[in-house]
Motif scaffolding. Structure first.
Motif, PDB file in Angstrom:
ATOM      1  N   ARG A  74       0.835  -1.220   0.000  1.00  0.00           N
ATOM      2  CA  ARG A  74       0.000   0.000   0.000  1.00  0.00           C
ATOM      3  C   ARG A  74       0.864   1.263   0.000  1.00  0.00           C
ATOM      4  NH1 ARG A  74      -3.437  -3.169   3.331  1.00  0.00           N
ATOM      5  NH2 ARG A  74      -2.614  -2.227   5.229  1.00  0.00           N
ATOM      6  N   ALA A  75       2.045   1.165   0.603  1.00  0.00           N
ATOM      7  CA  ALA A  75       2.965   2.309   0.522  1.00  0.00           C
ATOM      8  C   ALA A  75       3.478   2.457  -0.910  1.00  0.00           C
ATOM      9  CB  ALA A  75       4.123   2.116   1.498  1.00  0.00           C
ATOM     10  N   LEU A  76       3.747   1.301  -1.539  1.00  0.00           N
ATOM     11  CA  LEU A  76       4.311   1.313  -2.896  1.00  0.00           C
ATOM     12  C   LEU A  76       3.288   1.798  -3.925  1.00  0.00           C
ATOM     13  CD1 LEU A  76       6.972   0.461  -4.350  1.00  0.00           C
ATOM     14  CD2 LEU A  76       5.882  -1.758  -4.785  1.00  0.00           C
ATOM     15  N   ASP A  77       2.033   1.363  -3.774  1.00  0.00           N
ATOM     16  CA  ASP A  77       1.041   1.706  -4.807  1.00  0.00           C
ATOM     17  C   ASP A  77       0.276   3.000  -4.490  1.00  0.00           C
ATOM     18  OD1 ASP A  77      -0.883   1.080  -2.930  1.00  0.00           O
ATOM     19  OD2 ASP A  77      -1.558  -0.755  -3.888  1.00  0.00           O
ATOM     20  N   GLY A  78       0.600   3.634  -3.384  1.00  0.00           N
ATOM     21  CA  GLY A  78      -0.034   4.925  -3.077  1.00  0.00           C
ATOM     22  C   GLY A  78      -1.410   4.801  -2.445  1.00  0.00           C
ATOM     23  N   GLN A  79      -1.811   3.587  -2.062  1.00  0.00           N
ATOM     24  CA  GLN A  79      -3.138   3.404  -1.462  1.00  0.00           C
ATOM     25  C   GLN A  79      -3.095   3.487   0.069  1.00  0.00           C
ATOM     26  OE1 GLN A  79      -5.880   3.055  -3.515  1.00  0.00           O
ATOM     27  NE2 GLN A  79      -4.320   3.447  -5.063  1.00  0.00           N
TER      28      GLN A  79
END
Lengths: 330, 205
Positions: A74-79
């Motif tokens: 979620r940190a990586l995909d911006g969510q």
């Protein structure tokens, strides 16, 4: 003329018939200091100080490997909560409660994908060069391709399982994302991720642990059994982290306000609770100037208990003559 | 225009006078436990400053690992509890006494400001203890400050919180408490309500 009326009114409101009696004020001060010091020392000997083990990145990665990879994803995909927070961290919209928050702007910039995942991994790649191709593949992919890998990974992790600490993914096309998340998990388990998140190449001191704290601020901390009694909806801050100790009970009023449905359900619950708490404080602070309210204590009659002895000794009312300015420097 | 130096001199002669701070006589009504609450609050602040100096001298890592310093941290923790406990009792006492009467409104206001300032002073202390309570409250409370446009106060920045807790907030609090005590001493504690029936309803509002 008005001043004379006021002073007359004040005189009627304040007893004038009292005596000054000898008092050893220094003894009084040392006595109260001694009482507090004794109470504090006894409480410290008996109860010590509450200290609940914090939730570390290492512990969370070790105990919840699948959930840890989901947090990293979620940190990586911006969510993630922080990835999409908004000011003062970034341009997200997820946690913008007021327009003033937007006006103040970005003060502590965080790019969750870079700061939480990719930069720590690039540091880890210095020790484990096998990571470099995956980092390079991710960085050189288009945003659309990255999003497809991340979407596939999100679906996969929802069905992934933990086999003796290894996260087992279903077969699928994840590009380098699976490798990157496995590496993040290893970094988290190693205990080195905290240092990687608080890295600052420019200075040698580490005062700011913002990113290390914020990495776990979403579901890891929210779902931790130890924080359930500390949740805002459960009267949060007035509770201690260890049962039996006192918490910040002086925050009872703002915490109570936080429970009001229209506050709890508002789009800006934190701002509203703090503002309303401040309004309550303002009303308390300006009590001397609020007509009616400022006269309440006289009608409540508690003062008759406080000054029981005085009223016992002065039953006849305003016996003495009004002495103008009253007694100063008593 | 009046002479500022003369005016300051006259005022300071009262404020800095030993007669003001060390009275040998007090009003007969200002005795007993109810009149110890303010002093107990101030004494708690003294205990907090002393234990806080010991903690600051040894630094943040000391109070997390060292047994003796954990004890000092405990005295600081219980000192905070004592401070708020006695301050709250003092607040109730002065409220029920209508302590703002007789031109003492500013004294009350300064006390209220001291109460308000004590809250972030204590809170920033909790944030630098390094335990779950620090961790949880730093990440939770930030949302309220951010929403109010006060995001420059970064609760997850232990360095900033250390400075706030050890220097900025206690200094402000000490000044406010000092002004509050000065007014209490200069104007003396409020006399009781007259025991005569209330005849002046509506006057002076």
């Amino acid at each position: 003329m008005k001043g004379k009326v006021n002073s007359l009114s004040q005189a009627r409101d304040v007893a004038q018939d009292y005596r000054l009696v000898p008092e050893d004020f220094m003894k009084h001060l040392l006595l109260t200091l001694g009482i507090v010091a004794a109470m504090v020392l006894i409480a410290s000997f008996l109860f010590g100080v509450p200290e609940k083990q914090p939730l570390t990145i290492k512990a969370y990665a070790t105990q919840h490997p699948v959930a840890f990879e989901q947090v990293a994803l979620r940190a990586l995909d911006g969510q993630g909560q922080l990835a999409n927070y908004g000011p003062p961290y970034n341009h997200g919209t997820g946690s913008v409660q007021t327009s003033i928050q937007s006006v103040v702007g970005i003060l502590h910039p965080i790019n969750a994908a870079q700061d939480f995942i990719l930069r720590p991994l690039s540091m880890a790649a210095a020790i484990n060069p096998a990571l470099r191709p995956s980092l390079k593949a991710f960085a050189s992919a288009s945003a659309a391709q990255q999003a497809r890998w991340e979407a596939a990974a999100t679906t996969a992790l929802a069905r992934a399982s933990d086999h003796n600490g290894a996260v087992v993914w279903p077969a699928g096309s994840y590009g380098p994302v699976r490798t990157l998340l496995a590496a993040t998990l290893s970094l988290g388990r190693s205990g080195l991720m905290y240092g990687a998140l608080t890295r600052d190449g420019a200075v040698v001191d580490r005062f700011d642990n913002q990113n290390a704290l914020l990495f776990l601020q979403g579901s890891p901390l929210q779902t931790d059994p130890a924080t359930q009694s500390l949740q805002g909806s459960a009267w949060g801050i007035i509770h201690p982290a260890i049962n039996g100790y006192p918490g910040a009970w002086w925050m009872t009023v703002p915490t109570w306000i936080y429970q009001w449905p229209f506050v709890a359900n508002s789009a800006a619950p934190d701002a509203l609770a703090l503002i309303l708490g401040f309004v309550v404080w303002v009303l308390l602070a300006i009590t001397p100037w609020i007509p009616g309210w400022r006269r309440l204590p006289r009608y409540l009659g508690v003062h008759r208990l406080i000054w029981q002895n005085y009223y016992h000794d002065h039953p006849g009312g305003q016996a003495g003559a009004i002495r103008g300015e009253g007694v100063h420097h008593a | 225009m009046a002479n500022w130096t003369e005016a300051s001199k006259q005022r300071l002669q009262i404020v800095l006078s030993a007669d003001t701070w060390l009275p040998t006589e007090l009003p007969e009504y200002a005795r007993g436990f109810m009149y110890m609450l303010g002093s107990l609050t101030a004494s708690s602040f003294v205990v907090l400053v002393l234990s806080g100096i010991l903690l600051a001298m040894n630094g943040p890592t000391s109070w997390s690992y060292n047994g003796a310093m954990r004890f000092v941290a405990a005295t600081h923790f219980w000192g905070v509890q004592a401070f708020f406990f006695f301050m709250m009792l003092h607040l109730w006492r002065v409220f029920f006494s209508g302590a703002w009467r007789g031109g003492r409104g500013l004294t009350w206001l300064l006390g209220a400001i001291a109460f308000l300032m004590a809250i972030p002073t204590a809170f920033t202390g909790f944030l630098i203890n390094g335990d779950l309570y620090s961790q949880w409250n730093a990440v939770q409370a930030k949302d309220g400050l951010n929403a109010l446009g006060l995001g420059w106060v970064n609760l997850t920045d232990a360095g900033q919180m250390f400075g706030m807790h050890v220097v900025v907030l206690p200094l402000i609090l000490a000044i406010i408490i000092g002004l509050h005590l000065t007014l209490v001493r200069v104007k003396s504690v409020v006399p009781p309500y007259p025991s005569a029936p209330i005849l002046d309803e509506g006057q002076g509002e």
